[in-house]
Structures are given as structure tokens and as C-alpha cells.
Design an enzyme around this catalytic site. Structure first.
Site, PDB file in Angstrom:
ATOM      1  N   ASP A 117      40.082  32.997  23.333  1.00  0.00           N
ATOM      2  CA  ASP A 117      39.154  32.207  22.509  1.00  0.00           C
ATOM      3  C   ASP A 117      37.715  32.609  22.814  1.00  0.00           C
ATOM      4  O   ASP A 117      37.270  32.545  23.955  1.00  0.00           O
ATOM      5  CB  ASP A 117      39.353  30.711  22.769  1.00  0.00           C
ATOM      6  CG  ASP A 117      40.752  30.232  22.386  1.00  0.00           C
ATOM      7  OD1 ASP A 117      41.345  30.798  21.464  1.00  0.00           O
ATOM      8  OD2 ASP A 117      41.237  29.282  23.025  1.00  0.00           O
ATOM      9  N   ASP A 146      39.964  37.871  27.497  1.00  0.00           N
ATOM     10  CA  ASP A 146      40.099  36.443  27.229  1.00  0.00           C
ATOM     11  C   ASP A 146      40.434  36.309  25.738  1.00  0.00           C
ATOM     12  O   ASP A 146      40.230  37.248  24.966  1.00  0.00           O
ATOM     13  CB  ASP A 146      38.752  35.793  27.575  1.00  0.00           C
ATOM     14  CG  ASP A 146      38.674  34.347  27.192  1.00  0.00           C
ATOM     15  OD1 ASP A 146      39.690  33.641  27.310  1.00  0.00           O
ATOM     16  OD2 ASP A 146      37.574  33.921  26.778  1.00  0.00           O
TER      17      ASP A 146
HETATM   18 MG   LIG Z   1      37.017  32.064  26.105  1.00  0.00          MG
END
Ligand SMILES: [Mg+2]
Ligand SMILES: [Zn+2]
Length: 148
Positions: free
Chosen positions: A6, A4
Site C-alpha cells: 500500500d 511494500d
Molecule cells: Mg505502505
């Protein structure tokens, strides 16, 4: 190795905020070392990220591409290589790729011939965990750049 973005690679923006330019992009402290380890182990390192700010008109896809190319440069300067980035620019319930839907993982699998049973997803949100479960990928939760 699915990452992922962020909250895993860079500091998470505040709720309902988006990283709109590279000025707001802060790499988390250990991520370059982790990615170097994944590189050395021979994994493809693939970023999968929801970026609904595009659908909301808060940033253009060109701005997102620019953030991503600078992210690759900054990591590259630390010896860390990301092989590909897949993102969903869409609004909720309007596509098959917004996590936790599996579209991004399947697109990466098909492009890179990935064996999902031997893959790992690092993510910081429940939707990442749901995505991993739906795709048969092992999941490790990260919080602010640390394993939890
Ligand atoms: Mg995230
Ligand atoms: Zn989408």
C-alpha cells in the site's frame, strides 16, 4: 527487491482503512515499469505487507488472496512479474512478522536464498525504513508512487 504494497504498488487507503476488495485497488502509475526493470535486472521481486484488517475481521484471508491474485494478473498483463508475496495478517504486538519486525523479510530470505546486503526495500512509511535498517537492507522511500 522488497516492495511494500500500500503506497508503493497501489494507492494507499485512508488512515485506518484497508483495501478490502479489488474494486478498491488502484495500481500506482509507474510501478509496473519499475517491476519490469527489476525483473530485467534479475532480482527476485517480493512484496511484504502488513494486512491487519484480517485480524480485525474486516477481510478474510481468502479475500486478501483474491486481491493478490488479481494484482498479479493486472501487473502480469503489463509484463511485470512479482515472484512472491509475504503478508502479516496479525494484530499489533501479537507476532514476529508485523513490520517493522523482520519476520517477513527473514521468511523471504530463507525461502528464496536472498542476500540481504544486496537487497533494496521500497516503502512509504517509517516502519519500512526501520525494518530495512534492522535487516541490513538498503531503503528507498516512496511517496504516492514516486521516489522521494
Ligand atoms: Mg505502505
Ligand atoms: Zn504477523
Amino acid at each position: 527487491m522488497f516492495l511494500d504494497r500500500d503506497g508503493v504498488i497501489n494507492e494507499k487507503p485512508a488512515p485506518h482503512e484497508y483495501i478490502r476488495s479489488f474494486d478498491e485497488f488502484r495500481l500506482l502509475p509507474n510501478i509496473a515499469d519499475w517491476i519490469r526493470l527489476f525483473n530485467a535486472l534479475g532480482y527476485a521481486v517480493i512484496v511484504i505487507t502488513n494486512q491487519r484488517g484480517v485480524a480485525r475481521g474486516l477481510m478474510t484471508e481468502a479475500a486478501l488472496a483474491s486481491i493478490h491474485s488479481r494484482m498479479l494478473e493486472e501487473l502480469g498483463a503489463k509484463g511485470a512479474r512479482i515472484d512472491d508475496i509475504f503478508y502479516c495478517p496479525h494484530e499489533e504486538n501479537s507476532c514476529e512478522c508485523r513490520k517493522p519486525k523482520p519476520g517477513l523479510v527473514y521468511a523471504a530470505r530463507d525461502k528464496w536464498d536472498i542476500d540481504l546486503a544486496h537487497s533494496l526495500l521500497l516503502g512509504d512509511s517509517d516502519s519500512d525504513g526501520q525494518l530495512a535498517a534492522a535487516c541490513g537492507v538498503r531503503f528507498l522511500r516512496v511517496l504516492d508512487g514516486r521516489l522521494v
